[in-house]
Design a protein around this motif. Sequence first.
Motif, mmCIF file in Angstrom:
data_model
loop_
_atom_site.group_PDB
_atom_site.id
_atom_site.type_symbol
_atom_site.label_atom_id
_atom_site.label_comp_id
_atom_site.label_asym_id
_atom_site.label_seq_id
_atom_site.Cartn_x
_atom_site.Cartn_y
_atom_site.Cartn_z
ATOM 1 N N ASP A 20 3.113 -6.700 -6.908
ATOM 2 C CA ASP A 20 2.365 -7.941 -6.702
ATOM 3 C C ASP A 20 3.053 -9.064 -7.469
ATOM 4 O OD1 ASP A 20 0.476 -9.820 -6.061
ATOM 5 O OD2 ASP A 20 -1.129 -8.969 -7.294
ATOM 6 N N PHE A 73 0.943 -0.939 -7.439
ATOM 7 C CA PHE A 73 1.053 -1.942 -6.383
ATOM 8 C C PHE A 73 2.037 -3.035 -6.793
ATOM 9 C CE2 PHE A 73 -3.089 -0.097 -5.559
ATOM 10 C CZ PHE A 73 -3.171 -0.068 -4.168
ATOM 11 N N ALA A 91 -4.132 -2.194 0.445
ATOM 12 C CA ALA A 91 -3.784 -3.495 -0.104
ATOM 13 C C ALA A 91 -4.215 -4.566 0.883
ATOM 14 C CB ALA A 91 -2.283 -3.595 -0.374
ATOM 15 N N GLU A 93 -6.705 -4.445 -3.748
ATOM 16 C CA GLU A 93 -5.916 -3.208 -3.864
ATOM 17 C C GLU A 93 -6.836 -2.078 -4.313
ATOM 18 O OE1 GLU A 93 -3.832 -3.422 -8.182
ATOM 19 O OE2 GLU A 93 -3.137 -4.975 -6.781
ATOM 20 N N LEU A 112 -1.285 -10.249 -3.655
ATOM 21 C CA LEU A 112 -2.327 -9.333 -3.186
ATOM 22 C C LEU A 112 -3.701 -9.869 -3.575
ATOM 23 C CD1 LEU A 112 -0.851 -5.792 -3.948
ATOM 24 C CD2 LEU A 112 -0.583 -7.223 -1.916
ATOM 25 N N ALA A 147 0.823 -1.215 0.000
ATOM 26 C CA ALA A 147 0.000 0.000 0.000
ATOM 27 C C ALA A 147 0.850 1.256 0.000
ATOM 28 C CB ALA A 147 -0.936 -0.018 1.214
#
Length: 392
Positions: A41, A39, A92, A60, A57, A30
Amino acid sequence: MGGRAGQLKSSGLRPGWTTGACATAATKAAYTALLTGEFPDPVVITLPKGQQPAFALAAEELTGAEELTGAEGVTRAQELTGAERRPAAAMAGVVKDAGDDPDVTHGALIRSTVRSGEPGTGVVFRAGPGVGTVTKAGLPLPVGEPAINPVPRQMIRDAVAEVAAAHGGSGDVVVEISVDHGEEIARSTWNPRLGILGGLSILGTTGVVVPYSCSAWIDSIRRGVDVARAAGRTHVAGCTGSTSEKVAVAEHGLPEDALLDMGDFAGAVLKYLKRHPVPRLTIAGGFAKLSKLAAGHLDLHSARSQVDKGYLAELARRGGADEVLAEAVAGANTALEAVQLCRAAGVPLGDLVAEAARATALGVLLGSPVAVDVICIDRAGTVVGRAEPLGP
């Protein structure tokens, strides 16, 4: 391979991740998105023992300044305009995987929402929906604080500092941790009784959930004793967790293959050592768990034995406590609060519990040449009681 890692390998059980590790991963993702708009991921974090797991994740979201309400939204909209505009908040979420442990939080969605904080404030923690708030003394956090324990807080601070250094952030953030359906899940935990209201606690000292299937873990304890004996060890330590393990190593300089991850299974360690003795056993653990051993319980799990504060009050009386203090111990919120009350009054409740735990252990080991000493610690790893080595 001995010690904690060897036991886990021999048990065949799959480890998982603590709520604290999941909250840290969600926070790192986050905050990265808050600074960059993207983000990561999966997101990789560093655990206290150096492991670097990756977390996918499950949720989000970016929130623009114009979407916030009140003074916060107005301020952010004024600060971040045009091409320099950044999100006002980033959220997140990570789904907790507890591995093969029968953990009530397995599968829970743990979210972290990160916003910019006031300059110089560092990381400020907030309890979102499903995370409890401390309402009683005797826990490792002050009353009124979100139930995010000290080690997860440090993990989150470290992750925030890492992201700030990589992307030019200040590190001054408000981190709100929430757990979907956390208040409902918390009803099946001890949180309400401990005065943690509104949801779950964010826990963990290593970031790793070590699974405790009774039969598999008891077998792994036996294999740990076998490894220690085969290596010629004359001193082993049965520890309730990673913090007490660190204390045992610091106190006695024991190698990894002399460390037995006892967990809640004190009886398994003692009964196997009775048949397969090692000259010296150190029992190290949290004060609350070892108070159960002191009272005669060999299974220290909270579902199968509880702290008897009436028993602690009687021990305190034996140690010189007056009736006012004894009644305060009997009515304490937690075992930790009980030992703190006695320490402040000069009553050695920690030592008395350690000595009683040693007596229970020696009773099980009767007839076997094993000397026992006991170390009681608080949640921070501070020694609050000890009993010197004594043979049967």
